[in-house]
Each structure stands twice: as C-alpha cells, then as structure tokens.
Enzyme design. Structure first.
Site, PDB file in Angstrom:
ATOM      1  N   LYS A   1      -3.332   6.262   8.126  1.00  0.00           N
ATOM      2  CA  LYS A   1      -4.355   6.418   7.098  1.00  0.00           C
ATOM      3  C   LYS A   1      -5.224   7.609   7.478  1.00  0.00           C
ATOM      4  O   LYS A   1      -6.103   7.512   8.329  1.00  0.00           O
ATOM      5  CB  LYS A   1      -5.182   5.134   7.042  1.00  0.00           C
ATOM      6  CG  LYS A   1      -5.429   4.691   5.620  1.00  0.00           C
ATOM      7  CD  LYS A   1      -6.088   3.366   5.483  1.00  0.00           C
ATOM      8  CE  LYS A   1      -6.561   3.185   4.060  1.00  0.00           C
ATOM      9  NZ  LYS A   1      -7.949   3.140   3.852  1.00  0.00           N
TER      10      LYS A   1
ATOM     11  N   ARG B   1       0.854  -1.206   0.000  1.00  0.00           N
ATOM     12  CA  ARG B   1       0.000   0.000   0.000  1.00  0.00           C
ATOM     13  C   ARG B   1       0.876   1.237   0.000  1.00  0.00           C
ATOM     14  O   ARG B   1       1.611   1.500   0.946  1.00  0.00           O
ATOM     15  CB  ARG B   1      -0.903   0.022   1.230  1.00  0.00           C
ATOM     16  CG  ARG B   1      -1.843   1.209   1.213  1.00  0.00           C
ATOM     17  CD  ARG B   1      -2.887   1.157   2.323  1.00  0.00           C
ATOM     18  NE  ARG B   1      -2.326   1.556   3.593  1.00  0.00           N
ATOM     19  CZ  ARG B   1      -2.943   1.405   4.776  1.00  0.00           C
ATOM     20  NH1 ARG B   1      -4.119   0.810   4.837  1.00  0.00           N
ATOM     21  NH2 ARG B   1      -2.382   1.824   5.875  1.00  0.00           N
TER      22      ARG B   1
ATOM     23  N   SER C   1     -12.223  -4.051   3.136  1.00  0.00           N
ATOM     24  CA  SER C   1     -12.245  -3.332   4.416  1.00  0.00           C
ATOM     25  C   SER C   1     -13.677  -3.078   4.862  1.00  0.00           C
ATOM     26  O   SER C   1     -14.512  -2.647   4.064  1.00  0.00           O
ATOM     27  CB  SER C   1     -11.554  -1.968   4.267  1.00  0.00           C
ATOM     28  OG  SER C   1     -10.203  -2.133   3.953  1.00  0.00           O
TER      29      SER C   1
END
Lengths: 215, 215
Positions: A142, A42, A111
């Site tokens: 995040k 990511r 998610s």
C-alpha cells in the site's frame, strides 16, 4: 443484528498480487481451506467492473465456508453483489454514510493508524464493527499508507480501542508471533497469502501461529 | 419518471484541473452562470471522502440553477449525497446494476467509443438515459481513454444511437462548431472550462457556439 465474525486470520485478497481474476479465486479458496476467517477484496488498480465480476464469483465460495466477505472502500460494489460489508479507510466515505447505505446487518471495518483516529473511532459504536490497526510494519503493498506504528503502537491502539482490532501491514509468517504479543483480535495479511507458493499452507501456518499465541 | 435534462453544454468538473476543492466550486458556479446545462463530477485521482465533501457542496448550487448533477463512476458517492445520477464507463459497474441501486428517477449516462458499444447501449433503453460518445479528439485529460473516433466516428455513433448523445474528448472553443456539425445533443467539456481563465465566459462562448450551430 450483525452476524458474529472472527478476525483471527483476515485475508486481504489483492487479485493483482495473486496474478489475476482466476488466480485470486484459487487463492481465496486455498486460504479458506487453510483457515482464513474473513476475506476482504482490495484491488486499487482495477476498474469497478473487474471488482464486480470477481466479487460475484468469490461470494458463494466465502458463503460455503461461512466466512464474511467484505469489499475495500467501494460501498457500491458491496451493494451490487450483496457482500457482507465493507472495509473503509480514513479517506473513504464516512463510516456513518456507509452504514446508512448498507443497513444494520452489514459488517463495517475502519482503518486506524494512530491514537487520535482510534479515539475518534471509539465514538462510532453501532456504526463500525471492528478496526484495522496499522500498518504495523512498512509495506510495499500500500504505497499511500501511513507511517508504520510498530508493535508498541499497535499495543497502544489495541488498549485504547473499544472495538475488536485486527493488525495489518507487513505481517508475514516470520513476524506473526511478534505481532500477536500485542494481543490484537487477529492478523490481516496480504502478500503472506496472495504471493505464497502454497496459499493453503501459508494460511494454515499463520492460523496455527495465531492459535498458539493465545495459549 | 426521470426529470427532463439538457445535454447542450455538459461540464465535466475535474477539481484537480480547477485547482482544488474551493476552485472547483467557483468554476462550477461560473459555468452555470455562463450556461452549463449539466454538471458531472470526475476526480479520478481523489479519494472518495474528497469526492463526497465536494459533491455535497456542489449539489445545492446545481439545484439552484435547476441543472442535473451526476457523479462519474461512483454510484456510492451519488447515493451518499443524493445526486441526480451517475455517468458510467464501459469498465465501471454495469448499467443495470447502477439503475437497480439508484432507482428509476436517477439520470444514468454511459460512455461509448465505437459502434459495437453503441449497438449494445441501444439495448439498454429504460436503463441508460443518454450516451457520452468519444473521445472525439485525443485528450491528455483521460490517460486511459479509447482511440479518438473523430468527427466521422461521432457522426456514425450519433446516427446509430437510439439515445441522446453528447460528444466528449478534446472539445475546446476552437473546435466546438466543427463537432456540432455531427449533430450531437450537446458538447461535454473538461479543460475548456476547468482550465479557462474566465470559466463563466468560456461557458457562455461555448453555449453561444452550440446555439448558433442549431440555427
């Protein structure tokens, strides 16, 4: 048929947190040595060419360890490097589209951050393979994440979910045992390994905590 | 075989500049009425689900006008909606990978900003269909853009390029005729249409300037 997968110690590899491309390769290798059972790439700040270059280098390493390698969000990067699958969020491409593009053998994670999303995910059997539930704790990793669900919220999601569920969000070695009390299928960590002084040791310590919590 | 395409008036549709999803649909329709010959969707601030939803709505409109519809950067979104192709930059997935994923019929454009990139692009015949050259002028639209090449730089790129080349970057109705003196295959505009009070009229005015410059 999708290959078996183990969510126990799920590394979300953020190359920026690691310190760049080469450092990310070293962290991934160390984490796998320490016992990581799945690796997700990511890199939200990166352009896709950099994802592609790094993913291409990581894949033979994860393959050597027999550990699945998935790409966050970008189905095209997964297709480009022949990764094992993707992890998608609620605002990424719909799961059924990702499945159509990637085929029946891909590993697809989704998610969820609350019970509504979990209930909806329960209708996606055969499309989605596992859920990532969180954030459990607030996390600076995040910035666009949902409100933290806490251990109780995680327990509720895990109880409602028909799919194996890995916990994510602010998980570090000091709270790993607490999170495991909610009985997730495993823990997903970012900075706990990517920013560790010794990523191999950090992974081994987390793996031991996870194993211990299951006794 | 790839279908014929016309780079004359190339709309880069930025839904944020337009004012959101619905406004972007209206702008696209108006621009096509005004004479846009190609539409690219570019929404760097948006998550992919929003790209997907908008692209799915735009495709039947562009098809009704017989105009190609391409997606900036995201090959997966193009595959998901069956768009006509993609436009990729130097830091996106490599062109040969995009071609492999999209197949022989897709329209693939590549951004170049200098002669080195143009020379390299010249080796991509059969993979890339056209070049986007620029930015001609400095533009607030794309904050990560390269140094402007100016009209002379555009002329040099166009002369060196073996592929049809559309000019991009800061092109407005007041400088469109100047840019056309460099003899690009067409003009790509963003705010000149997306932020126009009357996008149909803005497109028609630009189309007339382009047609006039070819006499």
């Amino acid at each position: 048929m999708r290959a078996a997968f183990d969510l126990s110690l799920y590394l979300v590899l953020d190359p920026v947190q690691c310190g760049g491309h080469d450092a990310a390769v070293r962290v991934a290798r160390a984490a796998l040595e320490g016992g990581a059972t799945l690796v997700q790439l990511r890199a939200p700040e990166w352009h896709k060419r950099a994802w592609f270059d790094l993913a291409r280098e990581l894949l033979p390493i994860t393959r050597a360890y027999g550990v699945p390698f998935v790409i966050n969000d970008h189905v095209d990067v997964a297709l480009a490097v022949d990764a094992d699958g993707v992890h998608i969020g609620q605002r990424d491409l719909p799961a059924d589209i990702a499945r159509r593009l990637l085929g029946p053998d891909a590993l697809i994670g989704l998610s969820v951050s609350n019970l509504d999303e979990t209930t909806e995910a329960n209708t996606l059997g055969g499309i989605v393979d596992y859920l990532g539930a969180g954030p459990v704790y607030a996390t600076p990793t995040k910035t666009d994440a949902s409100t933290p669900c806490g251990i109780d919220g995680l327990s509720a999601i895990r109880a409602a979910a028909r799919l194996p569920t890995v916990a994510i969000g602010g998980i570090q070695s000091h709270n790993a045992a607490d999170v495991m009390r909610a009985r997730p299928a495993g823990l997903a960590v970012v900075s706990a390994i990517c920013k560790a002084a010794d990523p191999r040791e950090a992974a081994a310590t987390l793996a031991a905590t996870i194993a211990q919590s299951r006794i």
